[in-house]
Design an enzyme around this catalytic site. Structure first.
Site, PDB file in Angstrom:
ATOM      1  N   GLU A 120       0.796  -1.226   0.000  1.00 13.45           N
ATOM      2  CA  GLU A 120       0.000   0.000   0.000  1.00 13.45           C
ATOM      3  C   GLU A 120       0.830   1.279   0.000  1.00 13.45           C
ATOM      4  OE1 GLU A 120      -2.504  -0.628   3.375  1.00 13.45           O
ATOM      5  OE2 GLU A 120      -4.028  -1.700   2.215  1.00 13.45           O
ATOM      6  N   GLU A 151       7.850 -21.495   7.747  1.00  9.08           N
ATOM      7  CA  GLU A 151       8.253 -20.613   8.837  1.00  9.08           C
ATOM      8  C   GLU A 151       9.350 -21.233   9.707  1.00  9.08           C
ATOM      9  OE1 GLU A 151       5.568 -20.846  12.661  1.00  9.08           O
ATOM     10  OE2 GLU A 151       4.303 -20.478  10.893  1.00  9.08           O
TER      11      GLU A 151
END
Length: 333
Positions: free
Chosen positions: A119, A150
């Site tokens: 964004e 992960e």
């Protein structure tokens, strides 16, 4: 005048109270002391005492409980207001030195970093390289989990090397539990490269076996759905990242008063926002504002300075560079 909202209360019926009393108390001491369970002690893995009858609440009672717990999010952010302000200043210095911000995370934490990074370009007119996200398992993990991603410490370190992280950059590892191996590997690699490193976590007592420049703890406490850090931990993380990048972008001149002036005109809504801002600040009708923006290559900031100062677009850009992008300084305000 702002009116203070009425305090939220958790409303549980008499029958629900009886149901709660009928649930035997859990004894977590055995699991907490299990030497093979490396995660049982984490704040983010603890059971919340107020939600032990979660499966028996009505929808409205569930919403009330969520509302009460989400108040802890703002309290957690209030606790870190000074470290956050210092990080905003640090990140602004990184940007002013042509450095970059890298978010590193897995699961929800990684996706929140990716969201913020995505964004920033349209909102503040920065390049895609200035704010980047490194997600365990790659872009595929935006829409589905990748098994074991992960837990790969070496992959985190390798990702830092592949992005060419240097001493000019800031790398923020986001790990609600504080223990994510991928994030640890990335932070270790970033520190070795000389970058400024930060660990953002929601575990009350994070322990890392390598140096980082700053650890920020958001004390959101256990989740009402045990271990589901997409809830309070995720909300607090999103708000923290909002404050961090917005604050830093303001510091480097991406905002004039309270308006975006470096936005990318990538869609009709943003084009109209640019026209509207130019009209309001310069007191122009629609067509003259459009003509001015076209003359200035679509830059709202340059258009405002050209209109108010009489400079050419080229000279306006030079003037803005001299004051590090701050429009109010270029205008002598």
């Amino acid at each position: 005048m702002f009116q203070q909202a009425a305090p939220f209360s958790l409303r549980i019926t008499d029958s629900e109270c009886l149901a709660l009393k009928s649930i035997p108390k859990e004894d977590e001491s055995q699991t907490m002391n299990d030497p093979e369970d490396r995660y049982a002690h984490l704040t983010t893995e603890q059971a919340h005492p107020s939600s032990r009858n979660l499966d028996r609440l009505s929808p409205v009672e569930f919403v009330d409980l969520m509302q009460v717990e989400d108040h802890r999010v703002l309290a957690a952010l209030e606790e870190v207001r000074e470290p956050l302000a210092e990080l905003i200043s640090q990140l602004a210095r990184v940007f002013q030195g042509n450095g970059r911000l890298f978010y590193v995370g897995a699961g929800t934490s990684g996706r929140l970093g990716m969201l913020d990074a995505t964004e920033c370009p349209p909102t503040f007119g920065v390049s895609r390289e200035q704010v980047q996200a490194i997600l365990a398992g790659g872009f595929e993990c935006l829409v589905q989990s990748v098994e074991g991603a992960e837990d790969d410490h070496e992959a985190g370190e390798l990702a830092i090397q592949q992005r060419g992280v240097t001493s000019s950059d800031l790398v923020m590892g986001i790990a609600a539990s504080s223990t994510t191996p991928f994030v640890h590997g990335a932070l270790r690699g970033a520190k070795a490269a000389g970058a400024y490193t930060v660990l953002l976590t929601c575990h009350a007592s994070p322990v890392v076996s390598f140096p980082v420049d700053r650890i920020v703890v958001l004390h959101t406490g256990p989740e009402i759905l045990t271990g589901s850090t997409r809830l309070k931990a995720g909300t607090a993380t999103k708000l923290f990242l909002n404050r961090l990048t917005t604050g830093a972008m303001i510091q480097i001149g991406k905002v004039y008063h309270n308006r975006m002036v470096d936005l990318y005109l990538t869609c009709d809504k943003l084009r109209e926002r640019a026209i509207r801002t130019t009209r309001l600040v310069c007191d122009l009708d629609r067509q003259p504002a459009i003509d001015l923006l076209e003359k200035c290559g679509g830059s709202v900031k340059v258009a405002i300075l050209v209109h108010k100062s009489g400079l050419s677009p080229m000279d306006a850009r030079t003037r803005l560079a001299e004051v590090k992008g701050q429009l109010y300084q270029a205008l002598g305000e």
